[in-house]
Design a protein around this motif. Structure first.
Motif: not given
Length: 332
Positions: A188-199, A238-239
């Protein structure tokens, strides 16, 4: 995500009995109408064994009776109406929406959610065994259907097969909680980092306001509110990662943990507002663009959630097994 436990579905033969009963009461099945297992099973799209049990129940109620021929006749035992052998395919049977959904769903889908809920409810009370024949009899379905359902739950990690091919509901332990939260931290930490631009920041602000309102109501949060807020945050923050494989791994891992949390809530425990506060603070960091700080705080939050869950599990360990455990779950 896993919602709070939903009410269970009625066994299929009871649904079929209700459908036939309604059509008798409304006159669509006239007195004297002959009812045969085969045509009814085909008409209702269920097994003959389910229809047989439904007809037996209606006979006990006095809604239908046996006669000098195959099947049953609509009418009380003392009725002398001559048998009418109409083609059931030509009769428009009334089926309400709830029964229509039940009767027309694939067999495994009819019972999957209830079996999943039953299994989830016992995760915190030790190890249980599931006997295929007992489960099939409980839901009035074939063992083929049962194997399909158990296979799907096995993929989710809710049940396992022993070396002797017995189905086992593995208990949730402090070690298994640690393992799953360790996986949550990594994924989830990795997902949060990669999701940030799309939130969606506007949607996240709305969720944060809802969390603040829940915190203001006190230290304890109602289970349904707790699940809704947590799941909304995970879905959004996250998702939103573009990595589909990562999304699938996170969802599968969380389902077992949320199933255990649902079981704990079922014992009367409430959601902790402290967890909601931590998540809100993570959301606020995301909103202002502090992704690194948000990721660091998410890791801290998950570590604390692990410790809180283990503490709850220790509390449950001293409680007697509740009476609502499904009868087909055999304590080992």
């Amino acid at each position: 995500m896993i919602p709070p436990k939903a009410p269970g579905r009625a066994p299929l033969f009871l649904t079929a009995a209700d459908t036939i009963r309604v059509n008798i009461e409304t006159g669509r099945l006239d007195r004297g109408q002959v009812l045969l297992e085969g045509p009814l099973a085909e008409r209702l799209k269920i097994s003959r064994s389910s229809v047989k049990r439904a007809l037996g129940l209606l006979e006990e109620e006095g809604a239908i009776r046996r006669f000098d021929g195959r099947g049953y006749v609509v009418g009380p035992p003392d009725d002398d109406t001559a048998p009418i052998r109409s083609d059931l395919k030509s009769i428009h049977l009334v089926v309400d929406e709830a029964h229509d959904e039940t009767l027309n769903r694939p067999n495994w889908k009819r019972i999957h959610d209830q079996v999943e809920a039953d299994v989830s409810a016992c995760l915190v009370f030790g190890q249980f065994r599931i006997v295929e024949s007992d489960l099939a009899a409980h839901f009035d379905v074939s063992r083929t259907v049962i194997r399909d359902v158990l296979g799907r739950l096995q993929e989710r990690g809710l049940v396992t097969k022993s070396s002797t091919s017995r189905w086992i509901v593995a208990p949730l332990t402090a070690q298994s909680i640690k393992n799953k939260f360790e996986l949550r931290i990594i994924l989830e930490v990795a997902a949060l980092r990669s999701a940030a631009p799309f939130i969606d920041r506007i949607a996240l602000e709305r969720i944060c306001r809802s969390m603040a309102a829940a915190e203001a109501e006190g230290r304890l949060v109602r289970p349904e509110t707790w699940f809704r807020l947590v799941n909304e945050f995970v879905d959004l923050a996250i998702l939103s990662t573009p990595n589909e494989d990562l999304r699938q791994l996170i969802s599968a891992n969380m389902k077992t943990l949320q199933a255990s949390q649902n079981a704990l809530f079922g014992l009367g425990l409430f959601g902790d507002a402290l967890a909601i506060r931590e998540i809100r603070m993570i959301g606020e960091l995301i909103i202002v663009g502090s992704t690194a700080s948000a990721a660091e705080m998410l890791e801290s939050h998950l570590s604390k959630s692990r410790d809180r869950t283990i503490a709850q599990l220790k509390l449950v360990a001293v409680l007697p097994q509740p009476g609502h455990i499904a009868p087909y779950l055999i304590p080992v």
